[in-house]
Motif scaffolding. Structure first.
Motif, PDB file in Angstrom:
ATOM      1  N   GLY A  51      49.921  48.310  54.527  1.00 50.88           N
ATOM      2  CA  GLY A  51      49.110  49.444  54.115  1.00 50.88           C
ATOM      3  C   GLY A  51      47.676  49.021  53.863  1.00 50.88           C
ATOM      4  N   THR A  52      46.962  49.856  53.130  1.00 53.73           N
ATOM      5  CA  THR A  52      45.553  49.603  52.833  1.00 53.73           C
ATOM      6  C   THR A  52      45.351  49.620  51.324  1.00 53.73           C
ATOM      7  OG1 THR A  52      44.900  50.720  54.880  1.00 53.73           O
ATOM      8  CG2 THR A  52      43.184  50.384  53.225  1.00 53.73           C
ATOM      9  N   PHE A  53      44.703  48.596  50.806  1.00 46.18           N
ATOM     10  CA  PHE A  53      44.487  48.512  49.363  1.00 46.18           C
ATOM     11  C   PHE A  53      43.480  49.559  48.893  1.00 46.18           C
ATOM     12  CE2 PHE A  53      45.944  43.939  49.541  1.00 46.18           C
ATOM     13  CZ  PHE A  53      47.029  44.135  48.703  1.00 46.18           C
ATOM     14  N   ASP A  54      43.805  50.187  47.774  1.00 49.02           N
ATOM     15  CA  ASP A  54      42.905  51.138  47.119  1.00 49.02           C
ATOM     16  C   ASP A  54      42.227  50.397  45.971  1.00 49.02           C
ATOM     17  OD1 ASP A  54      41.628  53.200  45.840  1.00 49.02           O
ATOM     18  OD2 ASP A  54      43.451  54.258  45.226  1.00 49.02           O
ATOM     19  N   HIS A  55      41.184  49.623  46.303  1.00 48.58           N
ATOM     20  CA  HIS A  55      40.532  48.771  45.300  1.00 48.58           C
ATOM     21  C   HIS A  55      39.844  49.584  44.204  1.00 48.58           C
ATOM     22  CE1 HIS A  55      41.370  45.132  47.539  1.00 48.58           C
ATOM     23  NE2 HIS A  55      40.847  45.663  48.635  1.00 48.58           N
ATOM     24  N   ALA A  56      39.539  50.839  44.480  1.00 50.96           N
ATOM     25  CA  ALA A  56      38.871  51.664  43.466  1.00 50.96           C
ATOM     26  C   ALA A  56      39.764  51.893  42.255  1.00 50.96           C
ATOM     27  CB  ALA A  56      38.459  53.006  44.075  1.00 50.96           C
ATOM     28  N   HIS A  57      41.068  51.751  42.441  1.00 51.70           N
ATOM     29  CA  HIS A  57      42.008  51.966  41.348  1.00 51.70           C
ATOM     30  C   HIS A  57      42.714  50.670  40.954  1.00 51.70           C
ATOM     31  CE1 HIS A  57      41.969  56.338  42.876  1.00 51.70           C
ATOM     32  NE2 HIS A  57      41.264  56.274  41.753  1.00 51.70           N
ATOM     33  N   GLU A  58      42.030  49.571  41.152  1.00 54.99           N
ATOM     34  CA  GLU A  58      42.550  48.274  40.719  1.00 54.99           C
ATOM     35  C   GLU A  58      42.683  48.242  39.202  1.00 54.99           C
ATOM     36  OE1 GLU A  58      40.790  44.494  42.299  1.00 54.99           O
ATOM     37  OE2 GLU A  58      40.140  44.256  40.213  1.00 54.99           O
ATOM     38  N   VAL A  59      43.740  47.599  38.713  1.00 54.83           N
ATOM     39  CA  VAL A  59      43.991  47.479  37.280  1.00 54.83           C
ATOM     40  C   VAL A  59      44.160  46.003  36.927  1.00 54.83           C
ATOM     41  CG1 VAL A  59      45.746  47.867  35.496  1.00 54.83           C
ATOM     42  CG2 VAL A  59      45.016  49.756  36.966  1.00 54.83           C
ATOM     43  N   ALA A  60      43.535  45.572  35.848  1.00 53.67           N
ATOM     44  CA  ALA A  60      43.665  44.202  35.352  1.00 53.67           C
ATOM     45  C   ALA A  60      44.518  44.228  34.085  1.00 53.67           C
ATOM     46  CB  ALA A  60      42.290  43.593  35.068  1.00 53.67           C
ATOM     47  N   VAL A  61      45.718  43.658  34.172  1.00 58.23           N
ATOM     48  CA  VAL A  61      46.655  43.651  33.045  1.00 58.23           C
ATOM     49  C   VAL A  61      46.574  42.309  32.348  1.00 58.23           C
ATOM     50  CG1 VAL A  61      49.070  43.897  32.347  1.00 58.23           C
ATOM     51  CG2 VAL A  61      48.176  45.235  34.277  1.00 58.23           C
ATOM     52  N   PHE A  62      46.257  42.339  31.067  1.00 56.80           N
ATOM     53  CA  PHE A  62      46.078  41.089  30.320  1.00 56.80           C
ATOM     54  C   PHE A  62      47.366  40.271  30.301  1.00 56.80           C
ATOM     55  CE2 PHE A  62      46.161  38.528  26.432  1.00 56.80           C
ATOM     56  CZ  PHE A  62      44.997  37.790  26.609  1.00 56.80           C
ATOM     57  N   THR A  63      47.225  38.956  30.521  1.00 54.81           N
ATOM     58  CA  THR A  63      48.367  38.056  30.492  1.00 54.81           C
ATOM     59  C   THR A  63      47.882  36.649  30.179  1.00 54.81           C
ATOM     60  OG1 THR A  63      50.331  37.335  31.730  1.00 54.81           O
ATOM     61  CG2 THR A  63      48.233  37.446  32.945  1.00 54.81           C
TER      62      THR A  63
END
Length: 255
Positions: A78-90
């Motif tokens: 598919g194609t990445f939707d970088h506009a809705h990227e999420v960074a989850v703290f870890t």
């Protein structure tokens, strides 16, 4: 006096028997947990080492669950939707990787050709590389194929803070939260961990799926059974002393 001592020994024996039963029950429970954990480890090992198969069809997504699908390798395009990227703290603590310590999982929607979406955990970035502009090479454009294990949602627990999408603060890998925050439709109820295929620029760092499980249940079982044996031993010694003292007291006037 004899009756009093006997009653005390009997009552203490009942309490001791109850304590031993509880401790043995806890030991047995830990042995059951040990069997479950060993089965889980074997399942994960088998699935994580198996070749990747096709992504299940969207119609089958509601039936996907932990027992049959967690850690099952799949391939999707598919194609990445970088506009809705999420960074989850870890925090990544693993000597196998070039980067570790506090940081973020980068979760990005992958839009499939049929219009559905699967959230892909592209991998780990250090704390100082959270800004997408600091790793722009890794923001792949155009069609891409991703392989990796299916992972079920990790919504956190009572102590996990709520996400704050406006600030970009996320603490759980939960596709439903991400879909709701951005108004995404037809999003899979699971996510996929990208494998170790390198990304341009090296980040995000894929192939960081945690497949090591702590397994201390045998030690816990030994501890509980050991406490049960110790309690029984202490009671036996005490009861013997009580009965022996009673006998000596009864024999004293006869000497």
């Amino acid at each position: 006096m004899a009756t009093t001592v006997t009653r005390k020994v009997v009552l203490a024996g009942l309490v001791c028997a109850l304590g031993v039963a509880i401790l043995c029950g806890l030991g047995t429970w830990q042995l059951e947990r040990l069997a479950w954990k060993e089965g889980l480890i074997a399942m994960v090992t088998t699935r994580i080492e198996a070749p990747a198969g096709p992504l299940p069809a969207e119609a089958d997504w509601p039936s996907i669950g932990f027992n049959d699908d967690e850690y099952r390798n799949v391939t999707l395009t598919g194609t990445f939707d970088h506009a809705h990227e999420v960074a989850v703290f870890t925090s990544l603590e693993d000597d196998r990787f070039a980067v570790s310590g506090p940081g973020y999982w980068i979760l990005t929607p992958l839009d499939l050709a049929d219009g559905s979406t699967v959230i892909v955990n592209r991998g780990f970035v250090p704390h100082d590389r959270r800004d997408p502009e600091s790793r722009s090479e890794g923001r792949i454009e155009g069609e891409v194929t991703v392989s990796g294990p299916i992972r079920m949602p990790e919504p956190g627990n009572l102590f996990t803070p709520d996400p704050d999408p406006a600030r970009g603060d996320w603490y759980a890998r939960d596709p439903a939260q991400i879909a709701e925050a951005f108004g995404l439709q037809r999003v899979a109820p699971f996510f996929v961990d990208a494998d170790a295929t390198p990304n341009p620029g090296g980040l995000p760092l894929g192939g960081t799926t945690r497949v090591h499980f702590s397994n201390s249940h045998l030690g816990y079982a030994i501890t509980w059974f050991g406490l049960a044996a110790a309690l029984a031993g202490v009671y036996t010694a005490w009861a013997f002393g009580q009965l022996r003292g009673r006998q000596l007291a009864e024999d004293a006037p006869r000497q």
